[in-house]
Structure formats: structure tokens, C-alpha cells
Design a protein around this motif. Structure first.
Motif, PDB file in Angstrom:
ATOM      1  N   THR A 147       0.834  -1.205   0.000  1.00  0.00           N
ATOM      2  CA  THR A 147       0.000   0.000   0.000  1.00  0.00           C
ATOM      3  C   THR A 147       0.866   1.251   0.000  1.00  0.00           C
ATOM      4  OG1 THR A 147      -1.784  -1.131   1.172  1.00  0.00           O
ATOM      5  CG2 THR A 147      -1.780   1.279   1.251  1.00  0.00           C
ATOM      6  N   ARG A 148       1.890   1.266   0.866  1.00  0.00           N
ATOM      7  CA  ARG A 148       2.791   2.427   0.920  1.00  0.00           C
ATOM      8  C   ARG A 148       3.488   2.643  -0.409  1.00  0.00           C
ATOM      9  NH1 ARG A 148       7.353   3.885   0.291  1.00  0.00           N
ATOM     10  NH2 ARG A 148       7.953   1.746  -0.215  1.00  0.00           N
ATOM     11  N   ALA A 149       4.037   1.566  -0.986  1.00  0.00           N
ATOM     12  CA  ALA A 149       4.781   1.667  -2.235  1.00  0.00           C
ATOM     13  C   ALA A 149       3.889   2.126  -3.376  1.00  0.00           C
ATOM     14  CB  ALA A 149       5.419   0.318  -2.569  1.00  0.00           C
ATOM     15  N   GLU A 150       2.655   1.626  -3.415  1.00  0.00           N
ATOM     16  CA  GLU A 150       1.730   2.021  -4.478  1.00  0.00           C
ATOM     17  C   GLU A 150       1.387   3.498  -4.379  1.00  0.00           C
ATOM     18  OE1 GLU A 150      -1.698   3.085  -6.600  1.00  0.00           O
ATOM     19  OE2 GLU A 150      -1.717   2.965  -4.403  1.00  0.00           O
ATOM     20  N   THR A 151       1.144   3.973  -3.155  1.00  0.00           N
ATOM     21  CA  THR A 151       0.797   5.383  -2.943  1.00  0.00           C
ATOM     22  C   THR A 151       1.938   6.302  -3.347  1.00  0.00           C
ATOM     23  OG1 THR A 151      -0.682   4.797  -1.117  1.00  0.00           O
ATOM     24  CG2 THR A 151       0.065   7.084  -1.236  1.00  0.00           C
ATOM     25  N   VAL A 152       3.144   5.985  -2.884  1.00  0.00           N
ATOM     26  CA  VAL A 152       4.309   6.819  -3.210  1.00  0.00           C
ATOM     27  C   VAL A 152       4.622   6.760  -4.703  1.00  0.00           C
ATOM     28  CG1 VAL A 152       6.785   7.131  -2.815  1.00  0.00           C
ATOM     29  CG2 VAL A 152       5.274   6.631  -0.890  1.00  0.00           C
ATOM     30  N   GLY A 153       4.526   5.571  -5.296  1.00  0.00           N
ATOM     31  CA  GLY A 153       4.791   5.434  -6.728  1.00  0.00           C
ATOM     32  C   GLY A 153       3.817   6.221  -7.572  1.00  0.00           C
ATOM     33  N   ARG A 154       2.532   6.174  -7.193  1.00  0.00           N
ATOM     34  CA  ARG A 154       1.495   6.905  -7.934  1.00  0.00           C
ATOM     35  C   ARG A 154       1.722   8.410  -7.827  1.00  0.00           C
ATOM     36  NH1 ARG A 154      -2.832   7.950  -5.211  1.00  0.00           N
ATOM     37  NH2 ARG A 154      -2.682   5.957  -4.083  1.00  0.00           N
ATOM     38  N   GLN A 155       2.121   8.881  -6.642  1.00  0.00           N
ATOM     39  CA  GLN A 155       2.294  10.318  -6.440  1.00  0.00           C
ATOM     40  C   GLN A 155       3.569  10.870  -7.061  1.00  0.00           C
ATOM     41  OE1 GLN A 155       2.001  10.465  -2.119  1.00  0.00           O
ATOM     42  NE2 GLN A 155      -0.071  11.305  -2.237  1.00  0.00           N
ATOM     43  N   PHE A 156       4.664  10.103  -6.951  1.00  0.00           N
ATOM     44  CA  PHE A 156       5.965  10.682  -7.285  1.00  0.00           C
ATOM     45  C   PHE A 156       6.805   9.885  -8.284  1.00  0.00           C
ATOM     46  CE2 PHE A 156       4.995  11.720  -2.749  1.00  0.00           C
ATOM     47  CZ  PHE A 156       4.643  13.047  -2.960  1.00  0.00           C
ATOM     48  N   GLY A 157       6.288   8.747  -8.748  1.00  0.00           N
ATOM     49  CA  GLY A 157       7.079   7.891  -9.629  1.00  0.00           C
ATOM     50  C   GLY A 157       7.494   8.553 -10.924  1.00  0.00           C
ATOM     51  N   ALA A 158       6.645   9.422 -11.456  1.00  0.00           N
ATOM     52  CA  ALA A 158       6.975  10.093 -12.721  1.00  0.00           C
ATOM     53  C   ALA A 158       7.983  11.212 -12.523  1.00  0.00           C
ATOM     54  CB  ALA A 158       5.695  10.645 -13.357  1.00  0.00           C
ATOM     55  N   ILE A 159       8.073  11.743 -11.308  1.00  0.00           N
ATOM     56  CA  ILE A 159       8.968  12.868 -11.035  1.00  0.00           C
ATOM     57  C   ILE A 159      10.370  12.398 -10.653  1.00  0.00           C
ATOM     58  CG2 ILE A 159       9.313  14.924  -9.602  1.00  0.00           C
ATOM     59  CD1 ILE A 159       6.892  15.074 -11.476  1.00  0.00           C
ATOM     60  N   ALA A 160      10.441  11.438  -9.744  1.00  0.00           N
ATOM     61  CA  ALA A 160      11.738  10.961  -9.238  1.00  0.00           C
ATOM     62  C   ALA A 160      11.713   9.445  -9.101  1.00  0.00           C
ATOM     63  CB  ALA A 160      12.071  11.620  -7.910  1.00  0.00           C
ATOM     64  N   PRO A 161      11.742   8.724 -10.228  1.00  0.00           N
ATOM     65  CA  PRO A 161      11.634   7.258 -10.157  1.00  0.00           C
ATOM     66  C   PRO A 161      12.767   6.606  -9.371  1.00  0.00           C
ATOM     67  CG  PRO A 161      12.257   7.991 -12.356  1.00  0.00           C
ATOM     68  CD  PRO A 161      11.851   9.206 -11.606  1.00  0.00           C
ATOM     69  N   GLY A 162      13.972   7.172  -9.447  1.00  0.00           N
ATOM     70  CA  GLY A 162      15.092   6.606  -8.696  1.00  0.00           C
ATOM     71  C   GLY A 162      14.878   6.734  -7.202  1.00  0.00           C
ATOM     72  N   LEU A 163      14.362   7.879  -6.773  1.00  0.00           N
ATOM     73  CA  LEU A 163      14.082   8.089  -5.353  1.00  0.00           C
ATOM     74  C   LEU A 163      12.999   7.133  -4.875  1.00  0.00           C
ATOM     75  CD1 LEU A 163      14.335   9.661  -2.694  1.00  0.00           C
ATOM     76  CD2 LEU A 163      12.697  11.322  -3.632  1.00  0.00           C
ATOM     77  N   VAL A 164      11.955   6.968  -5.671  1.00  0.00           N
ATOM     78  CA  VAL A 164      10.874   6.062  -5.303  1.00  0.00           C
ATOM     79  C   VAL A 164      11.387   4.633  -5.188  1.00  0.00           C
ATOM     80  CG1 VAL A 164       8.706   5.045  -6.099  1.00  0.00           C
ATOM     81  CG2 VAL A 164       9.035   7.524  -6.221  1.00  0.00           C
ATOM     82  N   ARG A 165      12.228   4.225  -6.131  1.00  0.00           N
ATOM     83  CA  ARG A 165      12.784   2.863  -6.108  1.00  0.00           C
ATOM     84  C   ARG A 165      13.670   2.662  -4.880  1.00  0.00           C
ATOM     85  NH1 ARG A 165      14.323   2.906 -10.807  1.00  0.00           N
ATOM     86  NH2 ARG A 165      16.483   3.571 -10.550  1.00  0.00           N
ATOM     87  N   ASN A 166      14.526   3.640  -4.572  1.00  0.00           N
ATOM     88  CA  ASN A 166      15.388   3.510  -3.394  1.00  0.00           C
ATOM     89  C   ASN A 166      14.591   3.540  -2.095  1.00  0.00           C
ATOM     90  OD1 ASN A 166      17.808   3.268  -4.757  1.00  0.00           O
ATOM     91  ND2 ASN A 166      18.218   5.468  -4.780  1.00  0.00           N
ATOM     92  N   THR A 167      13.506   4.311  -2.077  1.00  0.00           N
ATOM     93  CA  THR A 167      12.656   4.342  -0.888  1.00  0.00           C
ATOM     94  C   THR A 167      12.102   2.961  -0.596  1.00  0.00           C
ATOM     95  OG1 THR A 167      12.061   6.649  -1.315  1.00  0.00           O
ATOM     96  CG2 THR A 167      10.619   5.400   0.146  1.00  0.00           C
ATOM     97  N   THR A 168      11.713   2.267  -1.648  1.00  0.00           N
ATOM     98  CA  THR A 168      11.180   0.912  -1.470  1.00  0.00           C
ATOM     99  C   THR A 168      12.289  -0.096  -1.184  1.00  0.00           C
ATOM    100  OG1 THR A 168       9.234   1.314  -2.844  1.00  0.00           O
ATOM    101  CG2 THR A 168       9.937  -0.969  -2.594  1.00  0.00           C
ATOM    102  N   ASP A 169      13.292  -0.140  -2.045  1.00  0.00           N
ATOM    103  CA  ASP A 169      14.292  -1.209  -1.976  1.00  0.00           C
ATOM    104  C   ASP A 169      15.295  -1.020  -0.841  1.00  0.00           C
ATOM    105  OD1 ASP A 169      13.039  -2.225  -4.191  1.00  0.00           O
ATOM    106  OD2 ASP A 169      14.560  -1.541  -5.627  1.00  0.00           O
ATOM    107  N   VAL A 170      15.723   0.222  -0.609  1.00  0.00           N
ATOM    108  CA  VAL A 170      16.775   0.471   0.382  1.00  0.00           C
ATOM    109  C   VAL A 170      16.190   0.755   1.762  1.00  0.00           C
ATOM    110  CG1 VAL A 170      18.793   1.864   0.968  1.00  0.00           C
ATOM    111  CG2 VAL A 170      18.293   1.348  -1.435  1.00  0.00           C
ATOM    112  N   LEU A 171      15.193   1.649   1.815  1.00  0.00           N
ATOM    113  CA  LEU A 171      14.658   2.012   3.127  1.00  0.00           C
ATOM    114  C   LEU A 171      13.721   0.932   3.673  1.00  0.00           C
ATOM    115  CD1 LEU A 171      15.908   4.804   2.528  1.00  0.00           C
ATOM    116  CD2 LEU A 171      13.898   5.813   3.611  1.00  0.00           C
ATOM    117  N   PHE A 172      12.583   0.747   2.994  1.00  0.00           N
ATOM    118  CA  PHE A 172      11.527  -0.048   3.626  1.00  0.00           C
ATOM    119  C   PHE A 172      11.688  -1.551   3.450  1.00  0.00           C
ATOM    120  CE2 PHE A 172       9.615   4.153   3.510  1.00  0.00           C
ATOM    121  CZ  PHE A 172       9.124   4.233   4.803  1.00  0.00           C
TER     122      PHE A 172
END
Length: 253
Positions: free
Chosen positions: A148-173
Motif C-alpha cells: 500500500t505504501r509503495a503504491e501510494t508513493v509510486g502513484r504520487q511521485f514515480g513520474a517525477i523521481a523514479p530513482g528516489l521512489v525505487r530507493n525508498t522501497t528497496d533500500v529504506l523499507f
């Protein structure tokens, strides 16, 4: 042999002065410059806030250390780190707090804390066997909540900063938050402290909610705010207070 051993013990004691000795030295310094500050420190901070029962001594050590690291304030960091270790914070937990805050307060702040911790650990003879593994077996992941968290963040910001969104999922959470040597409740506590200390109020609702899901209780949240006023300043705490109040009130409905 006994003489050599006694000398070694004496040297170790000199290298790691007791908390009382460190406090006495600090008091002497303050009295020479700001006697009123020394009075507030002795009577209000150490004699009052640190003795409140809304947080354990261990929690106060974690909160204070996290605040100093987040704000990159090394002046009292060694004293605070030693006090935290004396009050039950394990060396592996100190290591994890520093690592965690690299992501939530910035890499330079964490590396500055590493320099302090290196000397503290050396003086206390804390070795690699007392520190966490670089790649331990992770804690279980709440797949549904993370999806749920990943889907929400990806929908909001994936087009703007895809690398940040990917690292938020893979590295942080899916990595940092699953490291087992700092309990989820304490990891959340450290995160909330860092957000308050650095004025990142927009991020407080999610992380405070997560902290409470992980076991942080409302009276403890109040204790954190009361404690932090002395370490990050009243304006930072009062800026966070309405956000914290809103989170707690919404959860109680």
C-alpha cells in the motif's frame, strides 16, 4: 603482573571518566561562563526532565543521542553516548541509530557521529563482536502495508523521481527498516525524533502513526516532546506539536 594490571585499569578509568565526573566538568565550565545556564541544567534538565517517568532512562538516551546526531551537534555527543550505554542502550543499537539516521538526517551527520562513536567504543573496549552485521537476516515484512505504501508513493511521485521512489522501497523499507538490531519501536522513535529535530513536520504524521503502531504510547510521545524542547529548542517542538496532537487525537476517535 598485578602492578601492570592495576596500571591498565587506572588508564582505562582515566580514558573513560564516569558520568558524574563528566557532569562535574561540564558544570564547572558552565559556571565560568553562564551560571544561570548551569542552574537550569542542574535543576530543570538533569534534576527534573531526566527524572520524569514518562520515558525510561534508556529511551531518554536514545532520544537525546538521535537529536544530537540529526542536528550534527557533537559537543555533548560523547557524553550522551556514554550515558546511553550506561543506561542500557547496547553498542549494536548505537551503531544502528547512526546508520538509520544517515537516511533520515543525512550522510554527513551520520559520519560525524561515527567519528565520536569510534573513540567512545575504543575507550569502552567495544569490539566488532558487539556490533551488528552489515547484512543480517531481516525482520519479517508486512507485505500488505508495504504494498500500500509503495503504491501510494509510486502513484504520487514515480513520474517525477523514479530513482528516489525505487530507493525508498528497496533500500529504506525493504532493507533498512527490516534490520533486526534496533527494535521497530525504537527505530520509529529515532525517526520521529529526527523529524522534530530538523523541522520536517510534513513527515511526522506517517512516521508517528507507524511509531505508535510499533508500540510507542501517547504518554511517551508527550515525554519525547518535553525532553526534546531542551535539546532542539522550544520553537522546533512547538512547530511539531499541532501535528503530533492531530495524529494522537485522530487515533483516539
Amino acid at each position: 603482573m598485578k602492578i601492570v594490571a592495576a596500571a591498565a585499569v587506572a588508564a582505562a578509568l582515566l580514558a573513560t571518566p564516569s558520568a558524574n565526573a563528566q557532569e562535574s566538568r561540564m558544570s564547572e565550565t558552565l559556571k565560568a561562563v553562564a551560571p544561570a545556564l548551569d542552574r537550569y541544567r542542574e535543576q530543570t534538565l538533569l534534576g527534573g526532565v531526566w527524572k520524569r517517568t514518562d520515558l525510561s532512562a534508556r529511551d531518554r538516551g536514545i532520544v537525546t543521542l538521535a537529536a544530537l546526531i540529526a542536528r550534527n551537534e557533537p559537543g555533548e555527543m560523547a557524553f550522551t553516548m556514554n550515558r546511553a550505554l550506561d543506561d542500557g542502550v547496547a553498542p549494536r543499537e548505537v551503531s544502528e541509530i547512526i546508520t538509520h539516521l544517515a537516511f533520515y538526517a543525512g550522510w554527513p551527520n551520520a559520519t560525524s557521529a561515527v567519528a565520536v562513536a569510534k573513540d567512545v567504543f575504543a575507550a569502552r573496549k567495544i569490539g566488532p563482536d558487539q556490533l551488528p552485521s552489515a547484512s543480517p537476516d531481516p525482520l519479517p515484512l508486512d507485505e500488505k502495508a508495504e504494498a500500500t505504501r509503495a503504491e501510494t508513493v509510486g502513484r504520487q511521485f514515480g513520474a517525477i523521481a523514479p530513482g528516489l521512489v525505487r530507493n525508498t522501497t528497496d533500500v529504506l523499507f525493504r532493507d533498512l527498516w527490516l534490520r533486526p538490531d534496533l527494535a521497530p519501536r525504537d527505530r520509529s522513535l529515532v525517526t520521529v525524533v529526527a523529524l522534530i529535530a530538523t523541522g520536517q513536520t510534513a513527515q511526522i504524521p506517517y512516521h508517528l502513526g507507524r511509531a505508535m503502531d510499533n508500540g510507542l504510547k501517547p504518554p511517551e510521545v508527550g515525554g519525547v516532546l518535553t525532553h526534546l524542547a531542551f535539546y532542539v529548542g522550544w520553537p522546533s517542538v512547538f512547530s511539531a506539536l499541532p501535528v503530533v496532537k492531530d495524529v494522537i487525537e485522530k487515533r483516539s476517535r
